[in-house]
Every structure is written in structure tokens, then in C-alpha cells.
Design a protein around this motif. Structure first.
Motif, short mmCIF file in Angstrom:
data_model
loop_
_atom_site.label_atom_id
_atom_site.label_comp_id
_atom_site.label_asym_id
_atom_site.label_seq_id
_atom_site.Cartn_x
_atom_site.Cartn_y
_atom_site.Cartn_z
N THR A 129 -69.43 -10.00 -4.78
CA THR A 129 -68.99 -10.26 -6.13
C THR A 129 -68.15 -11.52 -6.17
O THR A 129 -67.56 -11.92 -5.16
CB THR A 129 -68.17 -9.07 -6.67
N SER A 130 -68.10 -12.13 -7.34
CA SER A 130 -67.25 -13.31 -7.51
C SER A 130 -65.79 -12.87 -7.62
O SER A 130 -65.49 -11.75 -8.03
CB SER A 130 -67.66 -14.10 -8.74
N ILE A 131 -64.90 -13.77 -7.26
CA ILE A 131 -63.48 -13.44 -7.34
C ILE A 131 -63.02 -13.31 -8.78
O ILE A 131 -62.26 -12.41 -9.13
CB ILE A 131 -62.66 -14.50 -6.58
N ARG A 132 -63.51 -14.18 -9.65
CA ARG A 132 -63.05 -14.19 -11.04
C ARG A 132 -63.52 -12.96 -11.82
O ARG A 132 -62.79 -12.41 -12.64
CB ARG A 132 -63.55 -15.46 -11.75
N ARG A 133 -64.74 -12.50 -11.59
CA ARG A 133 -65.30 -11.37 -12.33
C ARG A 133 -65.59 -10.19 -11.40
O ARG A 133 -66.60 -9.52 -11.49
CB ARG A 133 -66.58 -11.78 -13.06
N SER A 134 -64.65 -9.94 -10.53
CA SER A 134 -64.85 -8.95 -9.48
C SER A 134 -65.06 -7.54 -10.05
O SER A 134 -65.99 -6.83 -9.69
CB SER A 134 -63.67 -8.96 -8.52
N TYR A 135 -64.17 -7.14 -10.97
CA TYR A 135 -64.27 -5.78 -11.51
C TYR A 135 -65.54 -5.59 -12.34
O TYR A 135 -66.22 -4.55 -12.24
CB TYR A 135 -63.05 -5.48 -12.39
N GLN A 136 -65.87 -6.58 -13.15
CA GLN A 136 -67.04 -6.45 -14.02
C GLN A 136 -68.34 -6.38 -13.24
O GLN A 136 -69.33 -5.83 -13.72
CB GLN A 136 -67.10 -7.63 -15.00
N GLU A 137 -68.37 -6.94 -12.04
CA GLU A 137 -69.62 -7.02 -11.27
C GLU A 137 -69.77 -5.90 -10.24
O GLU A 137 -70.64 -5.95 -9.38
CB GLU A 137 -69.70 -8.38 -10.57
N MET A 138 -68.93 -4.88 -10.34
CA MET A 138 -68.99 -3.78 -9.37
C MET A 138 -69.92 -2.65 -9.78
O MET A 138 -70.09 -1.67 -9.06
CB MET A 138 -67.59 -3.21 -9.13
N ASN A 139 -70.54 -2.75 -10.97
CA ASN A 139 -71.37 -1.65 -11.45
C ASN A 139 -72.51 -1.29 -10.50
O ASN A 139 -72.78 -0.10 -10.29
CB ASN A 139 -71.92 -1.99 -12.83
N PRO A 140 -73.24 -2.24 -9.89
CA PRO A 140 -74.30 -1.85 -8.94
C PRO A 140 -73.78 -1.01 -7.77
O PRO A 140 -74.44 -0.07 -7.33
CB PRO A 140 -74.85 -3.20 -8.45
N LEU A 141 -72.58 -1.32 -7.29
CA LEU A 141 -71.99 -0.54 -6.21
C LEU A 141 -71.63 0.87 -6.68
O LEU A 141 -71.84 1.85 -5.97
CB LEU A 141 -70.75 -1.26 -5.68
#
Length: 542
Positions: free
Chosen positions: A206-218
Motif C-alpha cells: 500500500t502507499s504511505i499516503r493512502r495506507s488505510y484506504q487501500e487495505m480493503n483487499p487485505l
């Protein structure tokens, strides 16, 4: 040797005692002697019903302390994504208790299995699909309870298992994250299971800036693994009652309108509830396909059921003042709460009972009537008075006293407030105010006009206050007693309360008489009679 000989001899005799006396007999088996098979019970297995999923902070191995906040943040995101999962599936659920049988295994057991009890044979038939069961009764479906431990320090490999045991966790979610590039983080999640000690790894970039938003696949990958089975879609809607609570197999899953894509296949029990409405319950078959449910909730009726039988039958039943009909009565809807039941039949004594009606329950009353006349049987007349007692009216009168007192207090408070409101505009009605007005007035005409103006305001306020006091009345040490409608009402209600109570008294309630004086020796009085005293006592009967 001499001391040991008797012991050996006794042992030989005891051994011979187990031999059959007839020639060709055999040694008795212990099972045959004690009849173990006859008293044995078959194997029974009890299974776990709930598992706990714990989330711990992830270790920061980037070397950058500015990213430490992600440690607890990632655990919070994972918990938020999985906390809605309340049910999981495990084909091989763990038994918590196994009760083994004893004696001959081919013997017929004394006790048979109940519907919710299990043994190995019944469990195999369930796994083969030969026993259709609802999810609530199937031991392979388990409740899942998620709990975050964000305040804990991020555990490493050696500390994860002791920490899980300390918090009674069946599953533990730990992990670590590191910087893979200038703008990218790599996250590794480890899911440990208490069942076999296994560890399942999941990785995600995941990117550092949008880390929380990009965790859905996990989150989705971790959820699917924990669920243990492919899922289906459940939609629940309720007309005109939005926001109703939805329960699946006893677990809360959300409010209507509800759409869930993580429901396990099976025979589910769905309950929709809302305050002020009757619950909707239904069995939903989701073994092969998704389901959409449209429910309608109806206003809750605060009613229970009443069934009355009498000997002899044909008696009239009164529930309070309501005529319910003639016995036998079966499941008649009535209001909940306590009430008086009267069963009456001509040439028989009325039967009076207190009965409590509970919502949704059937209260069954059986009455045996006696031959006779109700009026002569119930000598205490307060039990028969228009289906209310004199005591009831005495209490009602006391309630009326409180209402009149509230009116008395209100009108006197209103009178005081009227005078207080006019006081700032009528300073001239006091000696100091009059002197001050005289000094401030330039001439007699101005003084007279100002005085008359204030006097007019004072007179109107005093008249209005007197009107309120005439309605309420006055009763105080400073003002004395001045009758008013409310005070007269209080007096009338008190008089009625005493009157009704007195009307309800009779010889069974109030015992009046004369008795000898209770002294060690009777004192001879006039005409050689013992001294006596009059008495009056109440007979309380409950």
C-alpha cells in the motif's frame, strides 16, 4: 513362613470362589458379574460454541519512528473490517467434553441421544448430509467475537502466543510493516489459530499516503479465510419500520434495510425486532442461494390470554368490569397486568380471584363454586359494590385530594407571582416609595398623577391575586384560613375517603366488644362482677 501361610491360603480360597461349581464351568467375567453393559451410557460429545478473534498492533520495522502511529492504526482497520463477522464455519469443530462409554461396546446402551447431543456416528451422518439441521443446532457453525487490543505493545514472534493465552484468544492477528520504497509500505499479517497452532500469512502493498484506504483487499482476504466457507447474500427490508434490528441465529447483524454478503450457507433463523412492535421470526433456507426478505412488523398488542373453567360450567366470568362470557372460556384476549376475576352463577356463591395476565402467555384459572347466596356469604359488604370495593373508592378519593391540593398550590403561586410582577411598578404603595416620589416630583399635579397611576396598577394586580386566592383558598399561620374552591375540594375528598372506608367496615373487619381487664386477679367490682374494658380492633385479612 508360618505368618504368610494363612494369607496365601485365603487368596487361593478367594480365587476358587470365582470358579463355577459344576464340572466344565468357566471363570465369571467382571462385566457379567457387575452388569456394566446394563448400566453403561453411550458416547456423548459436547462442542465449542464460540471463538474469540484478537487484534494486536503491528510491529514497525521500517526504522522510521514517524510511522509508529500505523502500528495501532492497522490493527484498528482490520478490526473494523472483521467485527461484523459473527458466525464462522469449521468442518472439524473442537469437542470440549467427550463422555466415553464403558462395558461391552456391542451392548445396547441404556440412554439414547437427545436432539442436541452428539456422538461419533451421528456426527459422521451430519457431515455426509444425511441430517438436515438448522445452523443454530449444527456444531460446525460457531459464533465469532472480535476484540481489539490497540493499547498493547506490538508483539514479536516469541510474545504473540503468551499474549494470546493471557487474553483467551482462539485466533490472533499480529504482523509487521516495512517500507519497500520511498512511497510504498509492505504489510504482513499473521493469523494464528489455537486449534492446531498453525500460522497463516497474508501480505499486502500500500502507499504511505493512502495506507488505510487501500487495505480493503487485505481485509477481504482475511475475512474469507476466517469464515471458513464461501458466503451468500442476505437482504432484509421492513416496510414503514426502517431501523429495525436484525438477528441471525441469535447474533445481531445490523438494521433494516440490511444487505450482507458474508452469510454462510445453511438453514438460518432470522428475527427482526423493534420497540413497540411484535417480533418477526422466520426460517430462511440459504443452503444453495442468496435470499431477499421483505417483512412487515405490526404494532405490539399488550395482551395476554385467559382460560377459565368452572365446576359446574356455565358461570359468567367478569374480568374487572368486562364480561368475558360463560365458562368454559379458552384463550380469551385480555389486557396485561393485575385484575380481579369474578365467576358468578345463579344459586352459587361468586368466586373472586386476583389474576395476573402476562403478555403472550395463557393464564389458566379453574374455579369450584359452592352452593349458596353471595350477599349472605360475603358478610363484609365491601367485597360487592359495582365490581369495585369501598376501599377502592376510598383510595380514589385520596387521589382526588392530591389533585385539589395541586390546584390549591398552583392558584396561590399564581397570585404571588401577579403581585411580584406588579411590585417594581408600584413603589409609591410603600412609605419609603411614597416619600421618594414626593421628593422627585416637581409639583403637586405630577405627584398626584404618578401616585394614581401606580395605585391603579396595584389595584388591578391585587384584584387578580384575590381572584386566584378565591379559587385556591388560603390556609397558613400568617394569613389564617380563607376558604376557596380547592380547599373545599380537599376537605370533600378527605370526607369521602373516610366515609367510603367506614362504609366498608363491618363485624368481620372491625371487632368491637367488651373484655375482662387483664390483671393477675380479677378485681371484684360492683354487683360482684369482674372489672372490664371496651375494645375495638381491626381484623386484617390478606
Amino acid at each position: 513362613m508360618i505368618l504368610r501361610f494363612p494369607k496365601k491360603f485365603c487368596a487361593v480360597l478367594a480365587l476358587c470362589g470365582f470358579l463355577a461349581l459344576p464340572q466344565g464351568g468357566t471363570l465369571w467375567a467382571v462385566d457379567d458379574y457387575y452388569d456394566f453393559p446394563g448400566i453403561s451410557s453411550r458416547e456423548k460429545i459436547e462442542f465449542e460454541r464460540e471463538r474469540k478473534l484478537c487484534f494486536f498492533p503491528l510491529r514497525n520495522i521500517t526504522g522510521d519512528s514517524n510511522l509508529d502511529f500505523y502500528s495501532a492504526g492497522y490493527a484498528s482497520v482490520l478490526y473494523s473490517g472483521l467485527k461484523s463477522v459473527v458466525q464462522i464455519y469449521d468442518e472439524n469443530a473442537l469437542p470440549t467434553v467427550i463422555q466415553h462409554s464403558f462395558g461391552k461396546q456391542d451392548a445396547s446402551p441404556v440412554s439414547s441421544l437427545k436432539e442436541d447431543e452428539w456422538d461419533g456416528e451421528k456426527l459422521n451422518r451430519l457431515k455426509e448430509g444425511k441430517i438436515p439441521l438448522s445452523v443454530k443446532k449444527d456444531p460446525r457453525y460457531l459464533s465469532l467475537r472480535s476484540e481489539p487490543f490497540e493499547s498493547e505493545s506490538a508483539p514479536d514472534e516469541s510474545a504473540a502466543i503468551p499474549l494470546a493465552k493471557k487474553n483467551n484468544c482462539f485466533y490472533t492477528v499480529t504482523g509487521e510493516f516495512e517500507r519497500s520504497s520511498q512511497e510504498e509500505l509492505k504489510i504482513r499479517i499473521f493469523l494464528r489459530s489455537f486449534k492446531d497452532g498453525s500460522k497463516k500469512a497474508f501480505s499486502h502493498k500500500t502507499s504511505i499516503r493512502r495506507s488505510y484506504q487501500e487495505m480493503n483487499p487485505l481485509v477481504v482476504e482475511l475475512k474469507n479465510f476466517v469464515l471458513g466457507k464461501s458466503t451468500l447474500r442476505l437482504s432484509v427490508r421492513s416496510e414503514s419500520t426502517l431501523g429495525s434490528l436484525v438477528f441471525l441465529d441469535g447474533n445481531y447483524i445490523g438494521k433494516t434495510p440490511l444487505v450482507r454478503d458474508d452469510i454462510l450457507p445453511g438453514l438460518h433463523e432470522v428475527r427482526v425486532t423493534r420497540d413497540g412492535f411484535d417480533d418477526w421470526k422466520g426460517d430462511v433456507d440459504m443452503r444453495t442461494s442468496s435470499k431477499e426478505i421483505q417483512v412487515q412488523l405490526f404494532r405490539e398488542k399488550k395482551e395476554g390470554l385467559l382460560s377459565v373453567t368452572s365446576d359446574p360450567p356455565g358461570a359468567t366470568v367478569y374480568f374487572g368490569s368486562q364480561n368475558l362470557g360463560v365458562t368454559p372460556l379458552t384463550k380469551v384476549p385480555v389486557k396485561v397486568g393485575w385484575n380481579r376475576l369474578r365467576v358468578a352463577k345463579e344459586e352459587y356463591v361468586d368466586s373472586l380471584k386476583g389474576v395476573e395476565i402476562k403478555k403472550g402467555e395463557n393464564s389458566e384459572i379453574s374455579v369450584s363454586l359452592k352452593k349458596g347466596d353471595s350477599v349472605s356469604y360475603y358478610k363484609n359488604k365491601k367485597y360487592v359494590f359495582m365490581d369495585h370495593t369501598y376501599d377502592d373508592f376510598a383510595i380514589y378519593s385520596l387521589y382526588g385530594t392530591l389533585l385539589f391540593y395541586a390546584g390549591y398550590y398552583y392558584f396561590n403561586l399564581k397570585a404571588d407571582s401577579v403581585l411580584e410582577g406588579a411590585r417594581p411598578m408600584t413603589n409609591a404603595m410603600t412609605l419609603t416609595g411614597l416619600a421618594s416620589l414626593a421628593q422627585s416630583s416637581p409639583n403637586l399635579n405630577t405627584f398626584t398623577a404618578a401616585y394614581l397611576y401606580q395605585y391603579n396598577i396595584f389595584s388591578q394586580a391585587e384584584a387578580k391575586a384575590n381572584y386566584y386566592r378565591d379559587l385556591g383558598g388560603v390556609f397558613s399561620q400568617q394569613r389564617g384560613f380563607h376558604g376557596g374552591f380547592m380547599l373545599y375540594g380537599i376537605a370533600a375528598m378527605l370526607a369521602l375517603s373516610v366515609t367510603f372506608y367506614w362504609l366498608g367496615l363491618d363485624s368481620e373487619t372491625l371487632d368491637v366488644g367488651v373484655a375482662p381487664v387483664k390483671t393477675p386477679y380479677f378485681v371484684k367490682g360492683l354487683e360482684n362482677r369482674p372489672e372490664t374494658e371496651t375494645y375495638a380492633r381491626f381484623n386484617y385479612r390478606f
